[in-house]
Scaffold this active site. Structure first.
Site, PDB file in Angstrom:
ATOM      1  N   HIS A  76      -7.882  -2.916   2.645  1.00 29.44           N
ATOM      2  CA  HIS A  76      -7.300  -4.116   2.008  1.00 29.44           C
ATOM      3  C   HIS A  76      -6.260  -4.781   2.917  1.00 29.44           C
ATOM      4  O   HIS A  76      -5.979  -5.962   2.761  1.00 29.44           O
ATOM      5  CB  HIS A  76      -6.710  -3.760   0.646  1.00 29.44           C
ATOM      6  CG  HIS A  76      -7.766  -3.597  -0.415  1.00 29.44           C
ATOM      7  ND1 HIS A  76      -8.370  -4.673  -1.035  1.00 29.44           N
ATOM      8  CD2 HIS A  76      -8.353  -2.491  -0.932  1.00 29.44           C
ATOM      9  CE1 HIS A  76      -9.272  -4.241  -1.909  1.00 29.44           C
ATOM     10  NE2 HIS A  76      -9.293  -2.908  -1.860  1.00 29.44           N
TER      11      HIS A  76
ATOM     12  N   ASP B 113     -12.034  -6.490  -4.061  1.00 31.09           N
ATOM     13  CA  ASP B 113     -12.615  -5.756  -5.182  1.00 31.09           C
ATOM     14  C   ASP B 113     -13.165  -6.809  -6.127  1.00 31.09           C
ATOM     15  O   ASP B 113     -12.407  -7.586  -6.718  1.00 31.09           O
ATOM     16  CB  ASP B 113     -11.547  -4.891  -5.864  1.00 31.09           C
ATOM     17  CG  ASP B 113     -11.070  -3.765  -4.949  1.00 31.09           C
ATOM     18  OD1 ASP B 113     -11.799  -3.443  -3.976  1.00 31.09           O
ATOM     19  OD2 ASP B 113      -9.977  -3.220  -5.195  1.00 31.09           O
TER      20      ASP B 113
ATOM     21  N   SER C 143      -5.737   1.435   4.805  1.00 34.02           N
ATOM     22  CA  SER C 143      -6.456   0.736   3.732  1.00 34.02           C
ATOM     23  C   SER C 143      -7.155  -0.499   4.265  1.00 34.02           C
ATOM     24  O   SER C 143      -6.549  -1.324   4.941  1.00 34.02           O
ATOM     25  CB  SER C 143      -5.487   0.313   2.631  1.00 34.02           C
ATOM     26  OG  SER C 143      -6.160  -0.565   1.748  1.00 34.02           O
TER      27      SER C 143
ATOM     28  N   HIS D  76     -16.055  -2.704  -4.316  1.00 36.31           N
ATOM     29  CA  HIS D  76     -15.338  -2.976  -3.057  1.00 36.31           C
ATOM     30  C   HIS D  76     -16.297  -3.529  -1.991  1.00 36.31           C
ATOM     31  O   HIS D  76     -17.183  -2.824  -1.517  1.00 36.31           O
ATOM     32  CB  HIS D  76     -14.656  -1.703  -2.561  1.00 36.31           C
ATOM     33  CG  HIS D  76     -13.827  -1.898  -1.321  1.00 36.31           C
ATOM     34  ND1 HIS D  76     -12.448  -1.839  -1.309  1.00 36.31           N
ATOM     35  CD2 HIS D  76     -14.189  -2.160  -0.037  1.00 36.31           C
ATOM     36  CE1 HIS D  76     -12.000  -2.048  -0.072  1.00 36.31           C
ATOM     37  NE2 HIS D  76     -13.049  -2.241   0.723  1.00 36.31           N
TER      38      HIS D  76
ATOM     39  N   GLN E  92       0.834  -1.199   0.000  1.00 34.94           N
ATOM     40  CA  GLN E  92       0.000   0.000   0.000  1.00 34.94           C
ATOM     41  C   GLN E  92       0.875   1.259   0.000  1.00 34.94           C
ATOM     42  O   GLN E  92       0.570   2.248  -0.664  1.00 34.94           O
ATOM     43  CB  GLN E  92      -0.930  -0.008   1.222  1.00 34.94           C
ATOM     44  CG  GLN E  92      -1.997   1.080   1.210  1.00 34.94           C
ATOM     45  CD  GLN E  92      -3.028   0.884   0.105  1.00 34.94           C
ATOM     46  OE1 GLN E  92      -3.324  -0.247  -0.277  1.00 34.94           O
ATOM     47  NE2 GLN E  92      -3.553   1.977  -0.415  1.00 34.94           N
TER      48      GLN E  92
ATOM     49  N   GLU F  73     -17.769   3.059  -4.715  1.00 39.47           N
ATOM     50  CA  GLU F  73     -17.024   1.977  -5.369  1.00 39.47           C
ATOM     51  C   GLU F  73     -17.939   0.767  -5.466  1.00 39.47           C
ATOM     52  O   GLU F  73     -18.173   0.075  -4.475  1.00 39.47           O
ATOM     53  CB  GLU F  73     -15.760   1.615  -4.571  1.00 39.47           C
ATOM     54  CG  GLU F  73     -14.687   2.695  -4.615  1.00 39.47           C
ATOM     55  CD  GLU F  73     -13.330   2.226  -4.075  1.00 39.47           C
ATOM     56  OE1 GLU F  73     -13.215   1.056  -3.638  1.00 39.47           O
ATOM     57  OE2 GLU F  73     -12.395   3.030  -4.106  1.00 39.47           O
TER      58      GLU F  73
HETATM   59 ZN   LIG Z   1     -10.928  -1.968  -2.789  1.00 40.83          ZN
END
Ligand SMILES: [Zn+2]
Length: 329
Positions: free
Chosen positions: A232, A239, A230, A289, A204, A286
Protein backbone atom coordinates in the site's frame (compact mmCIF):
# COMPACT_ATOMS: atom_id res chain seq x y z
CA UNK A 1 77.76 -32.52 -62.01
CA UNK A 2 78.54 -34.02 -58.61
CA UNK A 3 77.84 -30.71 -56.86
CA UNK A 4 74.42 -30.49 -58.47
CA UNK A 5 73.58 -34.03 -57.35
CA UNK A 6 74.66 -33.20 -53.79
CA UNK A 7 72.36 -30.14 -53.72
CA UNK A 8 69.43 -32.22 -54.94
CA UNK A 9 70.07 -34.77 -52.24
CA UNK A 10 70.18 -32.03 -49.59
CA UNK A 11 66.87 -30.57 -50.80
CA UNK A 12 65.24 -33.97 -50.65
CA UNK A 13 66.53 -34.51 -47.15
CA UNK A 14 65.26 -31.10 -46.11
CA UNK A 15 61.74 -31.74 -47.46
CA UNK A 16 61.53 -35.10 -45.73
CA UNK A 17 62.60 -33.54 -42.47
CA UNK A 18 59.79 -30.97 -42.70
CA UNK A 19 57.17 -33.60 -43.61
CA UNK A 20 58.40 -35.76 -40.75
CA UNK A 21 58.15 -32.91 -38.28
CA UNK A 22 54.64 -32.03 -39.43
CA UNK A 23 53.53 -35.63 -38.96
CA UNK A 24 55.05 -35.70 -35.47
CA UNK A 25 53.27 -32.44 -34.55
CA UNK A 26 49.94 -33.72 -35.86
CA UNK A 27 50.20 -37.01 -34.02
CA UNK A 28 51.33 -35.48 -30.76
CA UNK A 29 48.61 -32.82 -30.91
CA UNK A 30 46.05 -35.58 -31.43
CA UNK A 31 47.48 -37.59 -28.56
CA UNK A 32 47.52 -34.52 -26.34
CA UNK A 33 43.97 -33.56 -27.29
CA UNK A 34 42.80 -37.07 -26.57
CA UNK A 35 44.62 -37.01 -23.26
CA UNK A 36 43.11 -33.63 -22.42
CA UNK A 37 39.61 -34.74 -23.43
CA UNK A 38 39.85 -37.92 -21.38
CA UNK A 39 40.83 -35.83 -18.39
CA UNK A 40 38.09 -33.22 -18.97
CA UNK A 41 34.96 -32.93 -16.87
CA UNK A 42 32.87 -33.39 -20.04
CA UNK A 43 34.41 -36.79 -20.80
CA UNK A 44 34.08 -37.96 -17.22
CA UNK A 45 30.49 -36.74 -17.04
CA UNK A 46 29.81 -38.97 -20.03
CA UNK A 47 31.29 -41.90 -18.12
CA UNK A 48 28.96 -41.03 -15.22
CA UNK A 49 25.99 -41.52 -17.52
CA UNK A 50 25.10 -37.97 -18.51
CA UNK A 51 23.89 -37.65 -22.10
CA UNK A 52 25.57 -35.22 -24.53
CA UNK A 53 22.61 -32.89 -24.19
CA UNK A 54 22.82 -32.99 -20.40
CA UNK A 55 26.55 -32.32 -20.51
CA UNK A 56 25.93 -29.27 -22.72
CA UNK A 57 23.34 -28.03 -20.25
CA UNK A 58 25.71 -28.54 -17.34
CA UNK A 59 28.60 -26.83 -19.12
CA UNK A 60 26.38 -23.86 -19.92
CA UNK A 61 25.26 -23.34 -16.34
CA UNK A 62 28.02 -24.55 -14.05
CA UNK A 63 31.52 -23.29 -13.46
CA UNK A 64 34.55 -25.54 -13.92
CA UNK A 65 34.89 -26.37 -10.26
CA UNK A 66 31.30 -27.55 -10.05
CA UNK A 67 31.66 -29.57 -13.26
CA UNK A 68 34.75 -31.29 -11.88
CA UNK A 69 32.91 -32.09 -8.67
CA UNK A 70 30.00 -33.61 -10.56
CA UNK A 71 32.28 -35.62 -12.82
CA UNK A 72 33.73 -37.46 -9.86
CA UNK A 73 30.46 -38.53 -8.22
CA UNK A 74 27.43 -40.64 -9.09
CA UNK A 75 25.07 -39.10 -11.66
CA UNK A 76 22.96 -36.39 -10.05
CA UNK A 77 19.51 -36.60 -11.65
CA UNK A 78 18.17 -33.79 -9.47
CA UNK A 79 20.53 -31.18 -10.80
CA UNK A 80 19.44 -32.03 -14.35
CA UNK A 81 15.80 -31.68 -13.35
CA UNK A 82 16.51 -28.22 -11.93
CA UNK A 83 18.40 -27.15 -15.05
CA UNK A 84 15.43 -28.18 -17.16
CA UNK A 85 12.80 -26.52 -14.95
CA UNK A 86 10.75 -23.87 -16.75
CA UNK A 87 11.68 -21.00 -14.45
CA UNK A 88 15.24 -22.09 -13.63
CA UNK A 89 17.51 -19.17 -12.67
CA UNK A 90 21.22 -19.94 -12.84
CA UNK A 91 22.21 -17.89 -9.78
CA UNK A 92 19.73 -19.80 -7.61
CA UNK A 93 21.01 -23.31 -8.33
CA UNK A 94 22.83 -23.81 -5.03
CA UNK A 95 19.78 -22.64 -3.11
CA UNK A 96 17.50 -25.01 -5.07
CA UNK A 97 19.79 -27.92 -4.21
CA UNK A 98 19.97 -26.96 -0.57
CA UNK A 99 16.19 -26.58 -0.34
CA UNK A 100 15.81 -29.97 -2.02
CA UNK A 101 18.13 -31.58 0.54
CA UNK A 102 15.93 -30.31 3.37
CA UNK A 103 12.56 -30.83 1.64
CA UNK A 104 12.75 -33.89 -0.60
CA UNK A 105 8.97 -34.21 -0.93
CA UNK A 106 8.53 -30.81 -2.56
CA UNK A 107 8.43 -30.95 -6.38
CA UNK A 108 11.23 -29.47 -8.49
CA UNK A 109 8.98 -26.76 -9.97
CA UNK A 110 7.70 -25.81 -6.52
CA UNK A 111 11.25 -25.54 -5.19
CA UNK A 112 12.21 -23.31 -8.10
CA UNK A 113 9.21 -21.07 -7.38
CA UNK A 114 9.91 -20.98 -3.63
CA UNK A 115 13.59 -20.10 -4.04
CA UNK A 116 13.04 -17.64 -6.90
CA UNK A 117 10.67 -15.74 -4.63
CA UNK A 118 13.14 -15.89 -1.68
CA UNK A 119 10.81 -18.04 0.37
CA UNK A 120 13.72 -20.27 1.37
CA UNK A 121 14.43 -17.41 3.82
CA UNK A 122 12.28 -16.39 6.78
CA UNK A 123 10.08 -13.31 6.30
CA UNK A 124 11.72 -10.05 7.31
CA UNK A 125 15.18 -11.65 7.63
CA UNK A 126 16.44 -11.04 4.11
CA UNK A 127 15.89 -7.42 3.11
CA UNK A 128 16.41 -6.39 -0.49
CA UNK A 129 15.97 -2.73 -1.36
CA UNK A 130 12.84 -2.26 -3.41
CA UNK A 131 13.80 -0.73 -6.77
CA UNK A 132 11.47 2.26 -7.05
CA UNK A 133 13.08 3.26 -10.37
CA UNK A 134 11.08 0.41 -11.85
CA UNK A 135 8.00 2.57 -11.17
CA UNK A 136 4.80 0.51 -11.60
CA UNK A 137 6.85 -2.69 -11.90
CA UNK A 138 8.58 -2.42 -8.53
CA UNK A 139 8.23 -5.28 -6.10
CA UNK A 140 7.35 -4.75 -2.46
CA UNK A 141 6.76 -7.69 -0.13
CA UNK A 142 8.22 -9.34 2.97
CA UNK A 143 11.64 -9.44 1.28
CA UNK A 144 11.61 -6.30 -0.85
CA UNK A 145 11.47 -3.24 1.39
CA UNK A 146 10.69 0.37 0.60
CA UNK A 147 12.64 3.22 2.18
CA UNK A 148 10.85 4.68 5.20
CA UNK A 149 10.47 8.01 3.46
CA UNK A 150 9.44 6.63 0.07
CA UNK A 151 6.40 8.46 -1.17
CA UNK A 152 5.38 8.54 -4.85
CA UNK A 153 5.28 12.10 -6.19
CA UNK A 154 2.22 11.71 -8.40
CA UNK A 155 -0.46 10.71 -5.90
CA UNK A 156 -3.96 11.77 -6.86
CA UNK A 157 -7.01 11.90 -4.61
CA UNK A 158 -9.85 9.77 -5.97
CA UNK A 159 -13.28 11.16 -6.66
CA UNK A 160 -15.91 10.40 -4.00
CA UNK A 161 -17.84 7.92 -6.07
CA UNK A 162 -14.90 5.50 -6.26
CA UNK A 163 -14.34 4.93 -2.54
CA UNK A 164 -16.00 4.70 0.82
CA UNK A 165 -14.69 5.71 4.22
CA UNK A 166 -11.62 7.93 4.29
CA UNK A 167 -10.50 9.76 1.14
CA UNK A 168 -8.33 7.51 -1.05
CA UNK A 169 -5.25 8.27 -3.15
CA UNK A 170 -3.45 6.38 -5.91
CA UNK A 171 -0.60 7.14 -8.27
CA UNK A 172 -1.82 8.92 -11.38
CA UNK A 173 -1.50 6.04 -13.90
CA UNK A 174 -3.04 3.57 -11.49
CA UNK A 175 -5.93 5.93 -10.84
CA UNK A 176 -6.62 6.48 -14.55
CA UNK A 177 -6.53 2.74 -15.15
CA UNK A 178 -8.86 2.24 -12.19
CA UNK A 179 -11.37 4.69 -13.67
CA UNK A 180 -11.36 2.74 -16.97
CA UNK A 181 -11.86 -0.50 -15.08
CA UNK A 182 -14.58 1.01 -12.91
CA UNK A 183 -16.43 2.27 -16.00
CA UNK A 184 -16.26 -1.10 -17.76
CA UNK A 185 -17.50 -2.93 -14.65
CA UNK A 186 -20.24 -0.35 -14.17
CA UNK A 187 -21.51 -0.97 -17.70
CA UNK A 188 -22.01 -4.58 -16.67
CA UNK A 189 -23.91 -3.60 -13.55
CA UNK A 190 -21.03 -3.90 -11.11
CA UNK A 191 -20.24 -0.98 -8.82
CA UNK A 192 -16.60 -1.23 -7.70
CA UNK A 193 -15.56 0.65 -4.61
CA UNK A 194 -12.18 1.16 -2.92
CA UNK A 195 -11.70 1.19 0.82
CA UNK A 196 -7.92 1.33 1.10
CA UNK A 197 -5.21 2.50 -1.26
CA UNK A 198 -2.03 4.46 -0.58
CA UNK A 199 -0.80 4.28 3.02
CA UNK A 200 2.36 6.06 4.08
CA UNK A 201 5.05 4.47 6.24
CA UNK A 202 3.87 6.14 9.47
CA UNK A 203 0.27 5.02 9.00
CA UNK A 204 1.40 1.44 8.38
CA UNK A 205 3.66 1.65 11.43
CA UNK A 206 0.78 2.77 13.66
CA UNK A 207 -1.47 0.07 12.24
CA UNK A 208 1.11 -2.67 12.74
CA UNK A 209 2.05 -1.51 16.24
CA UNK A 210 -1.58 -1.45 17.33
CA UNK A 211 -1.93 -5.10 16.36
CA UNK A 212 1.41 -5.94 17.89
CA UNK A 213 0.61 -4.34 21.24
CA UNK A 214 -2.78 -6.02 21.43
CA UNK A 215 -2.00 -9.48 20.08
CA UNK A 216 1.78 -9.95 19.90
CA UNK A 217 4.18 -10.12 16.96
CA UNK A 218 3.06 -13.43 15.47
CA UNK A 219 -0.58 -12.40 15.36
CA UNK A 220 0.26 -8.90 14.09
CA UNK A 221 2.40 -10.39 11.29
CA UNK A 222 -0.47 -12.61 10.20
CA UNK A 223 -2.83 -9.67 9.62
CA UNK A 224 -0.66 -6.66 8.77
CA UNK A 225 2.58 -5.92 6.96
CA UNK A 226 5.41 -4.39 8.88
CA UNK A 227 6.04 -0.77 7.86
CA UNK A 228 8.17 -0.49 4.69
CA UNK A 229 7.00 -3.88 3.46
CA UNK A 230 3.41 -2.94 2.64
CA UNK A 231 2.43 -2.72 -0.98
CA UNK A 232 0.00 0.00 0.00
CA UNK A 233 3.00 2.32 0.42
CA UNK A 234 3.61 2.10 -3.34
CA UNK A 235 0.41 3.95 -4.24
CA UNK A 236 -0.18 1.24 -6.83
CA UNK A 237 -2.43 -1.01 -4.75
CA UNK A 238 -6.07 -0.81 -3.86
CA UNK A 239 -8.42 -2.92 -1.81
CA UNK A 240 -11.40 -3.12 -4.12
CA UNK A 241 -14.85 -4.32 -3.14
CA UNK A 242 -18.30 -3.71 -4.62
CA UNK A 243 -21.03 -1.45 -3.34
CA UNK A 244 -23.16 -4.44 -2.40
CA UNK A 245 -20.34 -6.48 -0.85
CA UNK A 246 -17.57 -4.97 1.27
CA UNK A 247 -16.92 -8.03 3.39
CA UNK A 248 -13.50 -9.63 3.36
CA UNK A 249 -15.27 -12.88 4.35
CA UNK A 250 -17.67 -13.13 1.41
CA UNK A 251 -16.26 -10.91 -1.33
CA UNK A 252 -14.63 -13.95 -2.99
CA UNK A 253 -18.14 -15.28 -3.70
CA UNK A 254 -19.41 -12.08 -5.30
CA UNK A 255 -20.02 -11.30 -8.97
CA UNK A 256 -17.70 -8.33 -8.63
CA UNK A 257 -14.82 -10.62 -7.65
CA UNK A 258 -15.60 -12.93 -10.56
CA UNK A 259 -15.59 -9.93 -12.90
CA UNK A 260 -12.29 -8.65 -11.49
CA UNK A 261 -10.59 -12.03 -11.89
CA UNK A 262 -11.68 -12.20 -15.51
CA UNK A 263 -11.12 -8.59 -16.47
CA UNK A 264 -8.82 -6.61 -14.18
CA UNK A 265 -5.68 -7.50 -16.18
CA UNK A 266 -7.18 -5.78 -19.25
CA UNK A 267 -6.82 -2.51 -17.32
CA UNK A 268 -3.37 -3.24 -15.91
CA UNK A 269 -4.35 -4.70 -12.53
CA UNK A 270 -3.50 -8.10 -11.07
CA UNK A 271 -4.94 -10.03 -8.16
CA UNK A 272 -1.92 -9.80 -5.92
CA UNK A 273 -2.50 -12.54 -3.34
CA UNK A 274 -4.22 -15.46 -5.09
CA UNK A 275 -5.64 -18.52 -3.39
CA UNK A 276 -3.16 -21.34 -2.75
CA UNK A 277 -0.08 -19.17 -3.36
CA UNK A 278 0.49 -18.05 0.23
CA UNK A 279 3.86 -19.81 0.25
CA UNK A 280 5.04 -17.53 -2.54
CA UNK A 281 3.36 -14.18 -1.83
CA UNK A 282 3.61 -14.37 1.96
CA UNK A 283 -0.06 -13.42 2.25
CA UNK A 284 -3.27 -15.37 2.64
CA UNK A 285 -5.71 -15.16 -0.25
CA UNK A 286 -7.11 -11.63 -0.53
CA UNK A 287 -9.92 -11.40 -3.07
CA UNK A 288 -9.91 -7.60 -2.75
CA UNK A 289 -6.24 -6.58 -3.06
CA UNK A 290 -5.27 -5.50 -6.59
CA UNK A 291 -2.04 -4.05 -7.84
CA UNK A 292 -1.43 -1.87 -10.88
CA UNK A 293 1.50 -3.09 -13.06
CA UNK A 294 0.41 -1.73 -16.46
CA UNK A 295 -1.51 -3.58 -19.16
CA UNK A 296 1.36 -5.44 -20.82
CA UNK A 297 2.73 -7.06 -17.66
CA UNK A 298 -0.73 -7.62 -16.16
CA UNK A 299 -1.70 -9.65 -19.24
CA UNK A 300 1.49 -11.72 -19.00
CA UNK A 301 1.06 -12.39 -15.28
CA UNK A 302 -2.56 -13.37 -15.96
CA UNK A 303 -1.81 -15.57 -19.00
CA UNK A 304 1.14 -17.32 -17.40
CA UNK A 305 -0.82 -17.83 -14.17
CA UNK A 306 2.06 -16.59 -12.01
CA UNK A 307 2.20 -14.61 -8.80
CA UNK A 308 3.89 -11.24 -9.20
CA UNK A 309 6.78 -12.54 -7.08
CA UNK A 310 7.46 -15.32 -9.60
CA UNK A 311 7.03 -13.03 -12.59
CA UNK A 312 9.36 -10.41 -11.14
CA UNK A 313 12.09 -12.92 -10.32
CA UNK A 314 12.14 -14.54 -13.74
CA UNK A 315 11.05 -11.92 -16.23
CA UNK A 316 12.28 -8.71 -14.61
CA UNK A 317 15.29 -9.39 -12.38
CA UNK A 318 16.68 -12.43 -14.16
CA UNK A 319 15.96 -11.04 -17.63
CA UNK A 320 17.85 -7.90 -16.67
CA UNK A 321 20.89 -9.95 -15.64
CA UNK A 322 20.85 -11.93 -18.89
CA UNK A 323 20.63 -8.73 -20.93
CA UNK A 324 23.39 -6.90 -19.13
CA UNK A 325 25.64 -9.95 -19.50
CA UNK A 326 25.12 -10.15 -23.22
CA UNK A 327 26.07 -6.49 -23.49
CA UNK A 328 29.31 -7.32 -21.72
CA UNK A 329 28.63 -5.30 -18.57
ZN1 LIG B 1 -4.55 -4.45 0.57
Amino acid sequence: MAKKYKLKKQAKYFIWTIIGSIIVIIISTAIYKDYEYKHSAEYNLGLRGYTDQEIKLLAKNLDEKKLDELSTTKKNETIIEFLQAKYFIKNNLDRYLKYYEDNKKVTIDDIVAIVNTNNDYEFYTHDIKSDTKKEELLLCNKFYKLENDYKPDDLVTMKNKYYYGEAQVLREDAYEAFIDMWTAANEEGIYLIVNSSYRDYQTQEELYNEYKESFGTAQADSVASRPGYSEHQTGLSADIFSKDNTSTKTFANSNAYKWLVENSYKYGFILRYPEGKENLTGYSFEAWHYRYVGKKVAKQVHDKNLTYEEYYAYYIENAKKVNSKSKGN
